[in-house]
Design a protein around this motif. Structure first.
Motif, mmCIF file in Angstrom:
data_model
loop_
_atom_site.group_PDB
_atom_site.id
_atom_site.type_symbol
_atom_site.label_atom_id
_atom_site.label_comp_id
_atom_site.label_asym_id
_atom_site.label_seq_id
_atom_site.Cartn_x
_atom_site.Cartn_y
_atom_site.Cartn_z
ATOM 1 N N GLU D 98 0.844 -1.185 0.000
ATOM 2 C CA GLU D 98 0.000 0.000 0.000
ATOM 3 C C GLU D 98 0.878 1.233 0.000
ATOM 4 O OE1 GLU D 98 -3.897 0.538 2.201
ATOM 5 O OE2 GLU D 98 -2.532 1.773 3.364
ATOM 6 N N PHE D 99 0.541 2.205 -0.793
ATOM 7 C CA PHE D 99 1.310 3.442 -0.901
ATOM 8 C C PHE D 99 0.369 4.595 -0.674
ATOM 9 C CE2 PHE D 99 2.813 0.172 -3.656
ATOM 10 C CZ PHE D 99 4.189 0.137 -3.454
ATOM 11 N N LYS D 100 0.853 5.557 0.065
ATOM 12 C CA LYS D 100 -0.032 6.696 0.344
ATOM 13 C C LYS D 100 0.445 7.920 -0.402
ATOM 14 C CE LYS D 100 -2.145 4.940 4.344
ATOM 15 N NZ LYS D 100 -2.437 5.026 5.749
ATOM 16 N N PHE D 101 -0.490 8.745 -0.779
ATOM 17 C CA PHE D 101 -0.174 9.992 -1.464
ATOM 18 C C PHE D 101 -0.809 11.135 -0.706
ATOM 19 C CE2 PHE D 101 -0.911 6.663 -4.716
ATOM 20 C CZ PHE D 101 0.410 6.465 -5.086
ATOM 21 N N ASP D 102 -0.385 12.340 -1.040
ATOM 22 C CA ASP D 102 -1.003 13.459 -0.332
ATOM 23 C C ASP D 102 -2.155 14.075 -1.118
ATOM 24 O OD1 ASP D 102 0.448 14.538 -2.287
ATOM 25 O OD2 ASP D 102 1.516 16.008 -1.073
ATOM 26 N N GLN D 103 -2.489 13.507 -2.264
ATOM 27 C CA GLN D 103 -3.702 13.943 -2.952
ATOM 28 C C GLN D 103 -4.351 12.735 -3.598
ATOM 29 O OE1 GLN D 103 -2.747 16.352 -6.389
ATOM 30 N NE2 GLN D 103 -0.582 16.006 -6.054
ATOM 31 N N LYS D 104 -5.479 12.988 -4.203
ATOM 32 C CA LYS D 104 -6.266 11.877 -4.710
ATOM 33 C C LYS D 104 -5.797 11.493 -6.112
ATOM 34 C CE LYS D 104 -11.060 10.500 -5.319
ATOM 35 N NZ LYS D 104 -11.048 9.926 -6.627
ATOM 36 N N PRO D 105 -5.336 10.268 -6.295
ATOM 37 C CA PRO D 105 -4.941 9.867 -7.640
ATOM 38 C C PRO D 105 -6.174 9.635 -8.514
ATOM 39 C CG PRO D 105 -4.576 8.083 -6.082
ATOM 40 C CD PRO D 105 -5.135 9.203 -5.306
ATOM 41 N N THR D 106 -6.034 9.833 -9.811
ATOM 42 C CA THR D 106 -7.164 9.621 -10.707
ATOM 43 C C THR D 106 -6.989 8.387 -11.571
ATOM 44 O OG1 THR D 106 -6.126 11.042 -12.351
ATOM 45 C CG2 THR D 106 -7.709 12.082 -10.853
ATOM 46 N N CYS D 107 -5.727 8.044 -11.882
ATOM 47 C CA CYS D 107 -5.525 6.903 -12.768
ATOM 48 C C CYS D 107 -4.142 6.308 -12.515
ATOM 49 C CB CYS D 107 -5.663 7.326 -14.219
ATOM 50 S SG CYS D 107 -4.656 8.737 -14.642
ATOM 51 N N VAL D 108 -3.956 5.099 -13.015
ATOM 52 C CA VAL D 108 -2.690 4.428 -12.796
ATOM 53 C C VAL D 108 -2.336 3.621 -14.042
ATOM 54 C CG1 VAL D 108 -3.858 2.508 -11.648
ATOM 55 C CG2 VAL D 108 -1.434 2.872 -11.235
ATOM 56 N N TYR D 109 -1.047 3.579 -14.360
ATOM 57 C CA TYR D 109 -0.598 2.735 -15.461
ATOM 58 C C TYR D 109 0.705 2.090 -15.015
ATOM 59 C CZ TYR D 109 1.068 1.112 -19.952
ATOM 60 O OH TYR D 109 1.531 0.315 -20.963
ATOM 61 N N VAL D 110 0.836 0.785 -15.273
ATOM 62 C CA VAL D 110 2.017 0.072 -14.819
ATOM 63 C C VAL D 110 2.738 -0.510 -16.020
ATOM 64 C CG1 VAL D 110 2.857 -1.732 -13.296
ATOM 65 C CG2 VAL D 110 0.802 -0.468 -12.696
ATOM 66 N N SER D 111 4.000 -0.132 -16.159
ATOM 67 C CA SER D 111 4.811 -0.740 -17.213
ATOM 68 C C SER D 111 5.748 -1.737 -16.548
ATOM 69 C CB SER D 111 5.592 0.343 -17.956
ATOM 70 O OG SER D 111 6.634 0.812 -17.131
ATOM 71 N N THR D 112 6.629 -2.336 -17.302
ATOM 72 C CA THR D 112 7.490 -3.357 -16.703
ATOM 73 C C THR D 112 8.412 -2.770 -15.641
ATOM 74 O OG1 THR D 112 8.722 -3.087 -18.728
ATOM 75 C CG2 THR D 112 7.504 -5.138 -18.477
ATOM 76 N N GLN D 113 8.826 -1.518 -15.842
ATOM 77 C CA GLN D 113 9.736 -0.927 -14.856
ATOM 78 C C GLN D 113 9.042 -0.012 -13.848
ATOM 79 O OE1 GLN D 113 11.151 -0.285 -18.311
ATOM 80 N NE2 GLN D 113 11.927 -2.369 -18.076
ATOM 81 N N ASN D 114 8.021 0.678 -14.310
ATOM 82 C CA ASN D 114 7.500 1.785 -13.512
ATOM 83 C C ASN D 114 6.013 1.673 -13.217
ATOM 84 O OD1 ASN D 114 9.922 3.435 -13.399
ATOM 85 N ND2 ASN D 114 9.640 3.627 -15.613
ATOM 86 N N ILE D 115 5.660 2.430 -12.181
ATOM 87 C CA ILE D 115 4.244 2.639 -11.898
ATOM 88 C C ILE D 115 4.004 4.128 -12.119
ATOM 89 C CG2 ILE D 115 2.412 2.473 -10.185
ATOM 90 C CD1 ILE D 115 4.227 0.498 -8.662
#
Lengths: 420, 205, 617, 321
Positions: D98-115
């Motif tokens: 679980e990862f927390k952010f200080d604002q509300k994320p809207t979308c996510v995309y995951v590649s082989t190396q990155n989120i």
């Protein structure tokens, strides 16, 4: 413009609390290349508060005038024109709302529901006529009530009703009052407003059934003077009590009655008491015994009435929409599948649990149970007292208005040969 | 005349002398006073919850389920409830779910494509591909058909509001009594509308 | 004179007649219009609908389109025309009626001669007899109607039971068998090493703002959550204080090295002391490094979260804007208050209940998750029973004067999972959790019975009639037995499996403080100041200690020591043993009615104004 | 008796009054009221022939989110963003991180190396361990980022607020924008009336973009030229309804489109050519007038829909013949 921004700001706050919508709401508009300027929705203001206070002032003036006419001036013509004004102002101009009759419910709701706030205007509309009546008799009915005025102006050939019928029908206002207070106090309905016969006529717009009721009452009023006032008006009950003990009251004759009997037929409301016929009184077949019996029976009437009222509470409480909905869902669970039943569907999608609804409904029903006892007991008392009153003879020497029932319309004064 | 006067005198003397009458007067006075006190008490209890504000009826657009009862249950005909357009939320679409029938033949202003039974929504072309929708309040009957369309297919910028200069402010709103979603309540007259919010006027927060 | 009179008479008669006919005509026309409108409503005409339907079949027919347009125009014209007709007709009718009324009045005024006054020849006595008869008839009729109504109408609300609603619930149209998995949250070990380790891995990068990533977890550091358990197991519950009177609510804390001496005045062994903003008689509950309390007055209700190590107030949230929450607070007594119920937590959320019936859920960071009102309790002291939870359910003993209920709410949403209506009278005792035959039961003590309920279904599993009065002390649990007691009733040990009393005593009975049992010993602390020790299995009395002041705070056992606080704030620590032995004393110098919580060798105590952390310095 | 006629008249009036009141009282009960004459019947659209439904719901993953907003499936794990956090969940429902952010994320995309995590006006790049590598803040105030996709070192950011797709190198350098405006008469830029603007790459590495205002799916070259497109407008099941649909889409391994719509929520599959194939989930499975579920697919062709109302991932698998 400032106001609009204020509204927008307040709503922004509201929207933040509704996060589900927030995302949609925060989306920017298209950028128009053609210099299009966006209109703002037109939101006309409601009637200003100051005008509501004007209504109270008008009421106060009309009440004062009416009292002055009834007690000092004694001119039928002036009273007639005053009632025409009332009809035009409170009736046709103000659409018959808010009126003193309906305010009974607002007061009842305020007393029983601490969450409800009553407006100053409404409270004054409730209190002012009662206070005036306590001092000057029912001058409110004569000159300041639009419902009274419209009926009064349409009296054509008033029939005199036999006493037994008047007294029996006279129980209806008490019943109406009891039900109206019960319904208002439980937050169920404002039946006085809902079945106000003339408001549809004042507004020149109403549901079909209201028009029918209104016209029926007016037609009736041609032959039975002021049928609503006499046999339904719940506020009339309160006015009647006040008027009985009023300090000053309209008198038929300014001086002493000369027993000319000229006024005897002048009252379309049968509200003139005749001198007691001593011969008849002496003939009476009932005496102290019956008085005692009736007096002792009053508590019994109250208890039985209260018992019947409490017994009927289940039935009466079905008028409450919440109770009705809860019972519908319990007795006919298949309505849940009926997509056309808007209320059931709205409830199901509200996310409220059935238990919560049933709990709320049970609380309301409980209120109806206690209300049933009180309303029933009250009706018992009314019947007991009406009976007791039939036994009591008060010696009257003159023709004089019955202080409880007289509307101070000043008709009888015109017939009295004694002037000054 | 003489007769009358003498009569009066006699009565006057009787009144003053009769202990029965004075007792009756006393009782009357007492009752009047207690009635006055009762009125005072009722007024006092009510005054606890007194408000100097004026309240008017209004619809919460977020609770509204577009059941159509606003059109049929108002004491006014046509209803005092009408559709309001929150332009800030509008997508200015060509295909407007509130304007066009769900399976409209074409995206045009022709009668067979319009959803509104009284043609109260006017569609105006602004620029490619945007259209403005304005509601002619004099034609609107508050049936909520477009509101339902806009909520189901669009951004929900069309919503019902009680138009305050039409509303008679009945003691009990007959629509509120029948509203299945309890969306109608009294609001302060100083802030008589619940118009859906806006993007541009929101400010940063 | 006479002539003029006749002309006037004739004129008014004619006017009345004409206006009357006019009125009737207009009224008939209006009625006709109304019937026509209600019969074929132009706006929703069937013809139009069918035309549009046809168009969808032949979308390119221009004729059809034209037809629709013409029809639509006609329909709208008809609608607005009839609207106009109604309005105009109404005004015409009004005008006609006014004219007629005036004409009729004049006519009748002119016709009526000054008659001989009619002498009423009704016999007043007969008339009064008639009146009496009819009033009696009406009264009887009304009463009769009321009674008939009562027999003819059914009170469906009374028939309602919770089970029924489950059966009647809308059948789901999902035919698929859907496996439901509840994704749990990772159990984050509260040691800071993870963070340090993680941040040390960060490669220096200009745009990095290390605060943005609040919690960083690499997959090895995560304790896997097994299966469906998103909720803490009994091991974690034992390590924390998730409810009133410790894990499972039975007054036993599993911690080591607790202090036996302290003093509020000198500050001896006081690690920190923080003021609590608002009043409340609830006791602290703890999860990991967070300590929760609530406070309220008759207008504001709040939930507080304190840092357990420093005593800092981490967050404070108002409990408001809850649908159904009463505008005016219900009446409660001064010694109950609005925040008597202790909170409960599952490590991810904290739940708080107030005397207004508001129940609210926050996450550990104070973000509101859900809230609802359970219905304003009708309780003559104020609602006081604390919350407790097991797995995904929060149990609320929701006794009111109207109904006695045990409610289980879904921790994730606050929805009611089940609700069990109980017999008996209103109780103020808090529910406890007891593991009996491998399953957790909710145990409640009330007049007249002590009973256990299945935590899954809410079904009553056993019930022993033995209590009396207004029950305040919660039950105790230990050595496989349930202990219940109340002043003026008795002290009873119950075997929940056999559903029977094992022993009872009526010597020393508590009024508020609950019994506690450990190591086969049972302790009772009464409100008149007696501390008694019994053998849990047999009821044999081992020792009795008279204390001048009474006990409201429940005695609890931590680190195998018995901690007691009397109402004067004096703490006495005893050995849990068959003989009386004082291990230490303390003094809070304030009135103590709450029960302390213990974790990691420290004691947390709420006084009327402060929350103390007491431990060996 | 005197006035017989009048008495009769009065009695009739009294009867009329009593009946009117009684009728009104009884027929204004909620279940006695007339049907809404102005009802807009959209329920008809929701009744869908069972033979058209090609998928069946097999599993639900209840989530610990109050407001989930985006989902991505990569290498056997779900990446879900919402609230102020991201959760990684494996296909057994185990929470992996679980990862927390200080604002509300809207979308996510995951590649082989990155989120890649999109926020309203910024994008964060995390490595697969969850460490933040980069953050791009150079967006306009009216930006609303709704979707992300990466291909060969270029991150495509769909900005619904500005109605453009922005391109970035992984180092954070802007590489230009795609406005979707071509000489072709049929297409005039992206028409986005509400914050739904989805982009994705198919197996062949083609960039596909939803043009919701046109009910179209458009294929662009990396440089921003329109290559091909298809559209389907209809309230019927075959097309997209309303002012801005489809709200989300994803690709099945065979290049078919999975689309989801808001308002009347429905999930459908279209052939790579844009021909309607069948229904995944009918509107009856969703709350009326709710948000469109975000979509993800796995290599086996299972479809995962992130239900924003029920706050869960709903897995749909192909029905067996």
């Amino acid at each position: 413009m400032d106001k609009w921004i204020k509204i927008a700001l307040i709503f922004t706050l509201l929207i933040f609390s509704l996060e589900g919508f927030a995302q949609k709401q925060r989306f920017p508009k298209p950028e128009f290349g053609t210099g299009y300027s966006q209109p703002t929705p037109v939101t006309p203001e409601p009637r200003a508060l100051a005008l509501e206070y004007t209504d109270v002032i008008v009421l106060l003036i009309v009440l004062s005038l009416s009292s002055w006419i009834a007690i000092k001036d004694r001119s039928r013509k002036k009273m007639l024109w005053l009632s025409v004004f009332t009809l035009l102002y409170f009736g046709f101009y103000r659409d018959g709302c808010i009126c003193a009759i309906g305010s009974v419910q607002n007061v009842a709701l305020t007393i029983f529901d601490p969450g409800y706030a009553i407006s100053i205007t409404t409270l004054l509309f409730f209190l002012l006529p009662l206070i005036f009546t306590l001092y000057f008799g029912r001058t409110f009915c004569a000159g300041a009530c639009p419902l009274g005025a419209i009926q009064d102006l349409l009296i054509v050939k008033p029939l005199s009703l036999p006493e037994w019928l008047r007294k029996t029908l006279g129980i209806l206002p008490y019943l109406y009052l009891a039900l109206a207070v019960l319904f208002a106090a439980t937050g169920t309905d404002f039946i006085i407003c809902r079945y106000d016969p003339f408001v549809g006529i004042f507004r020149m717009d109403a549901a079909f059934h209201m028009v029918i009721i209104g016209i029926a009452f007016l037609l009736m009023g041609m032959f039975v003077a002021r049928p609503y006032c006499r046999f339904l008006c719940p506020y009339g009950v309160l006015l009647n009590w006040m008027s009985k003990f009023s300090k000053w009251h309209l008198a038929i004759t300014p001086a002493a009655c000369i027993q000319c009997k000229l006024c005897s037929d002048s009252c379309p409301f049968d509200a003139i008491d005749y001198p007691t016929d001593e011969k008849q009184v002496k003939q009476r077949i009932w005496g102290v015994n019956r008085f005692l019996v009736y007096a002792v029976l009053i508590p019994l009437w109250i208890i039985i009435g209260g018992y019947a009222g409490s017994k009927a509470h289940v039935w009466i409480s079905k008028a409450n929409p919440k109770v009705y909905l809860a019972e519908l869902l319990i007795s006919k669970p298949e309505v849940r599948l009926d997509e056309k039943n808007l209320d059931v569907q709205a409830f199901l999608s509200s996310g409220k649990s059935m238990e919560m609804l049933v709990d709320e409904a049970s609380v309301i029903r409980r209120k109806f149970y206690f209300g049933g006892w009180i309303a029933g007991g009250f009706m018992g008392l009314v019947i007991g007292m009406t009976l007791l009153n039939q036994i009591i003879f008060r010696t009257k020497k003159d023709y004089q208005p019955n202080k409880g029932n007289c509307y101070s319309c000043v008709r009888c004064v015109t017939y009295c040969p004694v002037k000054n | 005349m003489l007769n009358v006067n003498s009569h009066k005198q006699i009565r006057g003397i009787e009144m003053e002398n009769s202990p029965k009458n004075s007792r009756r007067d006393f009782i009357k006075k007492g009752t009047r006073l207690s009635l006055l006190l009762t009125l005072g008490a009722v007024g006092g209890i009510a005054a606890k919850h007194l408000t100097g504000e004026k309240y008017v009826w209004q619809i919460d657009p977020f609770k509204c389920t577009q059941c159509g009862r606003c059109a049929t249950s108002c004491v006014m005909s046509p209803s005092a409830v009408k559709c309001i357009h929150a332009y800030d939320l509008c997508g200015y679409c060509d295909l407007c779910g509130g304007y066009l029938k769900p399976d409209a033949n074409q995206r045009s202003t022709a009668a067979e494509n319009q959803l509104c039974p009284t043609a109260a929504i006017q569609r105006k072309y602004i620029e490619e591909p945007y259209f403005e929708y304005v509601i002619d309040e004099s034609l609107c009957i508050g049936c909520a058909k477009c509101v339902k369309g806009c909520t189901s297919f669009g951004n929900g910028s069309l919503h019902l509001q009680i138009i305050q200069n039409r509303c008679l402010n009945c003691n009990e709103c007959s629509i509120a009594r029948l509203c299945p979603s309890e969306a109608i309540s009294r609001v302060k007259a100083s802030n008589p509308y619940k118009v859906k919010g806006s993007f541009t006027k929101e400010g940063k927060s | 004179m006479r002539m003029e009179h006749d002309i006037k008479l004739k004129l008014s008669f004619n006017i009345a007649l004409v206006s009357g006919i006019f009125c009737i005509t207009v009224a008939l026309l209006l009625l006709l219009n109304f019937m026509q409108m209600s019969k074929n409503k132009p706006l929703e005409s069937k013809a139009l609908t069918s035309l549009v339907k046809r168009l969808s079949q032949e979308p390119n027919s221009d004729e059809l389109k034209q037809e629709i347009r013409n029809f639509d125009l006609l329909a709208r014209k008809a609608y607005f025309n009839s609207q106009w007709q109604v309005k105009t007709g109404g005004y015409l009718l009004l005008f006609g009626a006014v004219v007629m009324a005036f004409a009729l009045r004049t006519l009748i005024g002119l016709r009526s001669k000054i008659d001989e006054p009619l002498l009423k020849n009704d016999n007043e006595l007969i008339s009064r007899m008639m009146t009496q008869k009819w009033v009696i008839i009406t009264g009887t009729l009304l009463i009769f109607l009321g009674l008939v109504a009562s027999y003819a109408s059914v009170d469906h609300l009374k028939k309602y039971s919770v089970d029924e609603s489950v059966v009647n619930a809308k059948p789901s149209d999902d035919q698929d068998k859907i496996e439901v998995i509840q994704v749990g949250q990772p159990v984050i070990k509260a040691d800071s090493s993870v963070k340090v380790e993680a941040t040390s891995n960060v490669k220096p990068n200009k745009t990095i703002n290390p605060e943005k990533v609040v919690t960083v977890l690499s997959s090895e550091k995560i304790v896997p959550v097994i299966g469906k358990t998103a909720f803490p197991g009994s091991k974690e519950i034992r390590a924390n204080v998730p409810s009133f009177r410790g894990p499972f609510g039975n007054g036993v804390f599993y911690t080591k090295g607790t202090p036996v001496e302290w003093d509020a005045t000198s500050g001896k062994n006081v690690i920190w002391k923080t003021p609590v903003p608002k009043k409340g008689y609830n006791s602290p509950v703890i999860w990991e490094n967070k300590l929760f309390l609530s406070g309220a007055d008759n207008t504001i209700r709040e939930v507080y979260c304190f840092d357990r190590s420093s005593g800092k107030l981490l967050w404070k949230q108002q409990v408001d804007k809850i649908q159904g929450s009463p505008a005016a607070a219900p009446k409660v007594t001064e010694d109950t208050g609005f925040a008597a119920s202790s909170l409960t937590t599952d490590g991810n959320h904290v739940f708080a209940l107030f005397a207004t019936g508001d129940i609210i859920c926050f996450d550990m960071d104070g973000k509101r998750v859900w809230a609802r009102n359970l219905g304003v309790p009708d309780n003559h002291y104020g609602h006081a029973s604390s919350l407790i939870m097991w797995k995904d359910k929060i149990f609320v003993q929701y006794d009111t004067n109207k109904s006695r209920k045990l409610i289980a709410l879904k921790a994730s949403s606050g929805e009611t999972t089940w609700e069990t209506l109980r017999k008996g009278k209103i109780s103020w005792a808090s529910p406890i959790l007891a593991e009996i035959s491998g399953k957790y039961q909710v145990v409640l003590s009330t007049d007249p019975m002590v009973a256990g309920y299945d935590s899954e279904s809410g079904k009553e599993l056993w019930s022993v009639n033995c209590m009396m009065g207004e029950v305040g002390p919660s039950p105790g649990f230990g050595s496989g037995l349930i202990f219940a007691a109340n002043e003026y009733a008795r002290l009873v040990a119950i075997d929940p499996i056999k559903n029977a009393k094992v022993w009872e005593s009526d010597e020393y009975m508590p009024e508020v403080a609950s019994p506690v049992c450990a190591n086969g010993l049972l302790f009772i602390a009464t409100s008149y100041g007696v501390l008694a020790c019994y053998d849990a299995k047999t009821g044999e009395k081992y020792w009795v200690k008279e204390d001048g002041t009474g006990f409201y705070s429940s005695p609890v056992i931590a680190d195998n020591k018995l901690y007691t606080f009397n109402t004067a704030g004096k703490m006495k620590v005893f050995e849990v043993g068959k003989t009386e032995k004082i291990l230490g004393e303390g003094d809070a110098t304030e009135k103590i009615t709450t029960t302390p919580a213990f974790k990691d060798g420290r004691m947390y105590l709420r006084t009327p104004k402060y929350i103390y952390c007491i431990g060996k310095k | 008796m005197k006035n017989k006629g009048i008495t009769l008249f009065l009695i009739i009036l009294a009867v009329i009054i009593v009946t009117s009141v009684t009728f009104d009282y009884y027929f204004s009960k909620p279940d006695e009221l007339p049907e809404n004459p102005y009802a807009l019947n959209i329920n008809l659209l929701e009744k869908i022939d069972n033979s058209k439904i090609l998928y069946t719901e097999s599993r639900n993953f209840g989530l610990n989110f109050t407001e989930p907003s985006g989902i991505c499936f990569s290498e056997g794990q779900f990446f879900i963003v919402g609230d102020q956090k991201m959760q990684i969940i494996d296909t057994f429902g185990k929470l992996k991180g679980e990862f927390k952010f200080d604002q509300k994320p809207t979308c996510v995309y995951v590649s082989t190396q990155n989120i890649f995590v999109g926020f309203r006006k910024s994008v964060s790049v995390l490595n697969r361990e969850g460490l933040k590598m980069n953050e791009w803040n150079s967006f306009s105030d009216s930006s609303v980022i709704t979707s992300l996709a990466e291909k060969s070192g270029i991150l495509f950011v769909a900005d619904a607020g500005k109605r453009i797709i922005r391109k970035f190198s992984l180092a954070g350098n802007p590489l230009g924008v795609i406005e979707g405006k071509t000489g072709n008469d049929q297409i005039h830029g992206f028409i986005i009336p509400s914050p739904y603007f989805d982009i994705a790459f198919n197996e062949d590495g083609e960039l596909w973009v939803v043009n919701p205002g046109k009910h179209a799916l458009e294929n662009y070259t990396v440089s921003g030229d329109l290559r091909t497109w298809w559209k389907a407008t209809s309230v019927r099941i075959e097309g997209f309804s309303g002012c801005c649909n489809p709200a989300h889409f994803a690709f099945l391994p065979d290049g078919s489109f999975v689309t989801s719509e808001k308002g009347t929520v429905r999930i459908k599959v279209y052939k790579p050519s844009g021909e309607f194939l069948g229904v995944v989930a009918a509107p009856s499975r969703f709350k009326e007038n709710s948000a469109a579920p975000d979509l993800a697919t796995d290599n086996e062709g299972n479809i995962y829909a992130l239900d924003m109302d029920k706050k869960m991932i709903r897995q749909f698998v192909k029905k067996e013949k």
